[in-house]
Structure formats: structure tokens, C-alpha cells
Write a protein that holds these residues in place. Sequence first.
Motif: not given
Length: 409
Positions: A46-56, A184-193
Motif C-alpha cells: 500500500a505504498q502511497a503515491a503522494e509524498q508531500g510538498g517542498p521541504a519546509a 514539526r510544522i513550518t509555515g509562513i502566514a501572509l496577512l493581506w491588505r
Amino acid sequence: MCFDCLGFGVSSPAGRIGKISRRDAMLRASALGLVLPFAGPALRPAQAAEQGGPAAADLVSGIKDIIARASSPEVLASRVFEINGADLPWTDLGLDAAQGQQMTFLLGGRMWLSREHDLWFGPGLVFHARTRGQLPIYNPMLDTGTMTASHDGRIEVARSAAEWANEDGVLATPQDIYRKADVRITGIALLWRGDAAAGVRSLLAHGDVGGVLKSELARLQRGGKLPAGWSNLLGFGGGQEVFSQGADGEIICDTAGHVSIIERPLSLALASGPRLAWRWKIDQLPSVVAEDQAATHDYLSIGVKFEDGQDLTYIWSEHLPEGKVFRCPLPAWKAIETHMIVRSGKADLGTWQAQERDIAADYAAHIGGSAQAISKIWLLAVAPFQRRHGACRYADIKVTTGDNAVHRV
């Protein structure tokens, strides 16, 4: 069973997660309901095809570079943040939003259930945000998402894998167990005008990182909405990204490695003889092995919730035989959820099939609790373990009682 093989004692990017006791492992498995006993051989086919996005790290540095190049007037403020296993919810981002203001989250990282078995959840599944400690809690489910502030005030973020005790964001998981998570979750939050789509577009003109900006712009342009009358179950946001209303009244379900449970209230006494009928066309099942094991418990289903908190869901399985009934293999759900296989095999996939079940009879035969009534109808799309694609359509969902009264859902 070997708890070391579940990844509790491995190193994480946030630092060494020390060996924990067998008791702690059992408590964590029970509290989380997602870290559980399973065998390696069950996962190999049952190996998954989806392996996640870019490195954090690449995600954050890349987006910061794009912000600098773009000098977009649409970006009012941005914050880089990290959520680690030892962190308790909630974390103040130090960003103030006004009611109605939009904020986009771009997320990287993983919540590991077992490194040895490559079993993990993507960041969007476990990431949550809110404004000033108030309802509602926002969960994007995808690894990008845009929240509209419901109140004036500070933005707070947290992680939860179905671990909220209530809508106020109070933990159900004991704190000492919660803090042992390998995450470990790394993210960036963008507050819009102004408009989030305009802001994302202004950045996208200067580049992208792993397609995250393009993905979020597409999501915003889709403007996903839940089918009329349905809402997300507590702790499972993002239903509008999985379920949608078709032009001809069908409910369309499409998932890829995510979890969504949506519900619609319907209170009917079991004594009234309710019968659930529906048609479904399943184009792709999300599991390539039997779904009755914890590590491969990915499925598409329609279900009924009862007033005693129990629920019964009806599943189409490729591998399990029709008529098989089993309790949910996830520890936190085992006490409340029962699954029944109502169709089996691949022969009828891609074609419309009609089903009908006697709810009261099924409850009496397979649950036998104290409920006197049903309370809700559920639609479930569960695919986080093998992280595969699942797709189906539902139509003509209705409950008919013994007096021939028809309740369309």
C-alpha cells in the motif's frame, strides 16, 4: 507488540524525542486514536503515491525571497512560524487581524506516526488557526489555505489530529502525551491588505516554490463550498475541498490523502422504522488492501450517527467481503464507530449502484446500545494513511420511515 517500531523513539527535526515507556505509548495511541499497532507487511503493498510538498526550509526561504522581490502592496504583514511536538496549543503569531481580513497559510513539514513504516500526516491535515481565542477554528486540510478572520484580534495557530475536546480548542489528549508527538510544522502566514487572491497573484508573478502559490490561487478561484445543509464534523475542517455539490444535485467526493467527515442533522426515532437509501458511483477506492487494519483504514462511506454517540458507516470495499461488520480499528474511535461492508469487489466500480439499509435493524444487530433515535447523516472520506486518491458521487440520499414519510438529505 513493539512500540519502538512505531517511531516513538526516533530523532525528529525538532530534536531528539526520547524513548517513552510502553504505558505512555499506549496512552498516546489511545488518546490520539491514530498512532496504533500495525504490521510492516500490511503497508508494503500500500505504498502511497503522494509524498508531500517542498521541504519546509525551502518553502519558507523561497516565499520570503518572493515577497522581497515582489514588494507587493497587497502584503500587509507576514510571519514565519514553527509548531513542534513539545509545543502546547495555542501559539500567538504576533499578527493582529481585523474582522473580515484574509490570511493565507503556506505549510510544510509532517506529523510522523511511524518513520519506519513511512506513515505520516501532511501539515494541512493537523494545522489549525483562530482569531483571538474565539470560534470558529480554521483547518485548511490542504497544505495551503486562506482564513477569513471572524473577529478583531491576534491570530493563533496550533496542531491537532482530531484531539480537540470541544469547539473551544481545548485538548482532549493529556498534555504529557500530546507533547511527545513526533511533529514539526513550518509555515509562513501572509496577512493581506485586501483580497487574498489578488495578493497571491501579485506574489506568483515573481515566482513560486513547489507550486504552493499556484495551488492556493487555484483553490481560492474554485471557491469551494460544502453542499447545502452540511457542515464539518468537529476537528475535521476543509470539507469544502473534498465534498461539493454537483450541478444535478449529486454530492461529489474527491480526496487525496486527506480526511473529511461532513454531517447533516436528521432526528428520527428508531421506532419509526427508518430506512436509509442512496445511490453511489465510486470511481476510485482509496485503499489497495483491506480497510479493517489501523494503518490501512482508508475508505469512502455514508453513515448514520445515533443519539447515544455511536455511529454506523456503510462501506464499499475492494477486499473485504460483503456483510462483514467490524469496529473501527482506530483506538479513539473503536468505542463509538462500527463499519459494515455493503458492497465488495471492483466489478461495479464506475457505475451507479443503489443501496438501502434498515437502520434500526442494523443498530440492534451490530451496536445494541441505548439510542432511541438517529441524530445525523454522515459522509466520510478517509485517506490519510496510504495517502491515495479516492473519488465517488452520491445521489438520492433519503431516509424513509414506516409511515412512508420521506426525508431527503
